[in-house]
Design an enzyme around this catalytic site. Structure first.
Site, mmCIF file in Angstrom:
data_model
loop_
_atom_site.group_PDB
_atom_site.id
_atom_site.type_symbol
_atom_site.label_atom_id
_atom_site.label_comp_id
_atom_site.label_asym_id
_atom_site.label_seq_id
_atom_site.Cartn_x
_atom_site.Cartn_y
_atom_site.Cartn_z
ATOM 1 N N ALA A 52 112.391 3.242 120.747
ATOM 2 C CA ALA A 52 110.739 3.164 120.150
ATOM 3 C C ALA A 52 110.729 4.019 121.200
ATOM 4 O O ALA A 52 109.184 4.432 121.728
ATOM 5 C CB ALA A 52 110.356 2.437 119.711
ATOM 6 N N ASP A 66 109.549 7.472 119.271
ATOM 7 C CA ASP A 66 108.954 7.361 118.456
ATOM 8 C C ASP A 66 107.322 7.071 118.875
ATOM 9 O O ASP A 66 106.211 7.659 118.766
ATOM 10 C CB ASP A 66 108.986 6.386 117.523
ATOM 11 N N ASP A 96 112.219 4.758 112.741
ATOM 12 C CA ASP A 96 111.545 5.796 113.426
ATOM 13 C C ASP A 96 110.218 6.075 113.311
ATOM 14 O O ASP A 96 109.334 6.069 114.381
ATOM 15 C CB ASP A 96 112.195 7.038 113.906
ATOM 16 N N THR A 97 110.075 6.282 111.994
ATOM 17 C CA THR A 97 108.421 6.914 111.875
ATOM 18 C C THR A 97 107.499 5.819 111.600
ATOM 19 O O THR A 97 106.093 5.898 111.704
ATOM 20 C CB THR A 97 108.228 7.755 110.185
ATOM 21 N N TYR A 144 119.891 -2.389 109.103
ATOM 22 C CA TYR A 144 120.470 -2.257 110.696
ATOM 23 C C TYR A 144 120.016 -2.966 111.546
ATOM 24 O O TYR A 144 119.455 -4.099 111.620
ATOM 25 C CB TYR A 144 119.665 -1.153 110.798
ATOM 26 N N ASN A 173 115.060 13.638 116.427
ATOM 27 C CA ASN A 173 115.793 12.286 116.362
ATOM 28 C C ASN A 173 116.460 12.512 115.452
ATOM 29 O O ASN A 173 117.217 11.827 114.141
ATOM 30 C CB ASN A 173 114.521 11.738 115.896
#
Length: 324
Positions: free
Chosen positions: A262, A265, A39-40, A94, A174
């Site tokens: 995303a 994000d 995510d980041t 993942y 998140n």
């Protein structure tokens, strides 16, 4: 140029290729494509594409996949000087499954990933002290979930020190339940982050998972930060900021939704970039919705470079020079 420190974890991503299962592999079989995501890290890439100077803070191994990650980030313009390498360690992994509506489900293998050690290394103090040289520190609840309690305390202490020198802390909720030992721990950590943050980016979906049955007003009242973006289940954001509140609606979609990966994000990246460029919160939320609406029309977290929207210029904003 304004500078952002993004803290988190990038993992190897496996995504099922279109076309269904291969012969003899059963209902869930088939070919998978490999890429990288987190995510980041997604936010960092979109920030770089929006012409914001950004460094990524994480730990990788000394393997070939970690080398590929570094090369890919450099190619996107993301700074890697804050990336540590641990011999013998590997990044997490993942897998994504996406349904017909573009909604995704994640499966993680990350318990022994290198990134989990960021807050407990000999170099940690030097990294954390560098946060005060950035205009913004950005991290998510997923970032906080990979560290133990002493590690989170160490990180929050460094952020508080940086804020004394003018660095702003942006926290993106998140929430992913499987990353936390229980919801009580998550609620406690969220409360600490809300108190420390200058800007909170959150959603009804995230907070209702921690506080079921509460109204939007009750959920927003839990957040002490001076600037708040609260995304609803529909493409609408409720804003609270010094001197006012507002509701910002996304423009109607003109293309089909392919993949919602995303969306949040990219919204965060566009919002932060706009605020750093001098936009007010309403303009920043509009920019966030515009980019997120584009991202969900493409498969995967990172859209092709040519699909990025033209950068809207805002009035200049003061920035601080990052330490070299």
């Amino acid at each position: 140029m304004a500078s952002v420190a993004c803290i988190g974890e990038c993992m190897v991503e496996l995504r099922q290729a279109q076309g269904g299962a291969s012969a003899g592999q059963g209902q869930g079989g088939g070919l998978y494509s490999r890429s990288f995501g987190g995510d980041t890290l997604n936010t960092a890439i979109y920030l770089a594409r929006l012409e914001v100077k950004v460094d990524y803070f994480t730990v990788l191994g000394d393997d070939a996949l970690s080398d590929e990650m570094i090369a890919a980030w450099i190619a996107e313009g993301v700074g890697t000087r804050r990336v540590l390498r641990l011999p013998g360690k590997l990044p997490g992994l993942y897998m994504i499954q996406t349904d017909a509506k573009g909604e995704r489900q994640f499966f993680h293998w990350r318990d022994n990933s290198a990134a989990r050690q960021l807050m407990s290394l000999p170099e940690t103090d030097e990294l954390l002290n560098s946060l005060m040289s950035y205009d913004v520190v950005y991290l998510s609840a997923i970032t906080l979930s990979i560290y133990d309690a002493p590690g989170r305390d160490r990180l929050f202490a460094a952020i508080r020190r940086a804020r004394l020198l003018g660095t702003r802390f942006v926290f993106d909720t998140n929430f992913r339940a499987r990353g936390w030992p229980d919801r009580d721990v998550a609620r406690e950590v969220f409360a600490t982050a809300f108190t420390a943050a200058d800007i909170v980016l959150t959603s009804a979906e995230d907070l209702l998972a921690l506080h079921p049955g509460e109204s939007n007003e009750q959920l927003m009242a839990r957040i002490a930060s001076p600037e708040l973006v609260f995304r609803l289940t529909e493409p609408v954001s409720l804003l609270r900021f010094p001197g006012g509140t507002s509701e910002v609606r996304a423009e109607p979609m003109t293309k089909p939704v392919v993949d919602t990966t995303a969306a949040g994000d990219s919204f965060a990246a566009a919002y932060i970039a706009a605020r750093l460029a001098g936009a007010d919160p309403v303009e920043a939320a509009q920019a966030g919705h515009r980019l997120a609406s584009l991202v969900i029309c493409y498969p995967g977290a990172i859209i092709p470079g040519y699909a990025m929207p033209p950068k809207k210029r805002h009035r200049p904003a003061a920035s601080r020079q990052a330490t070299k």
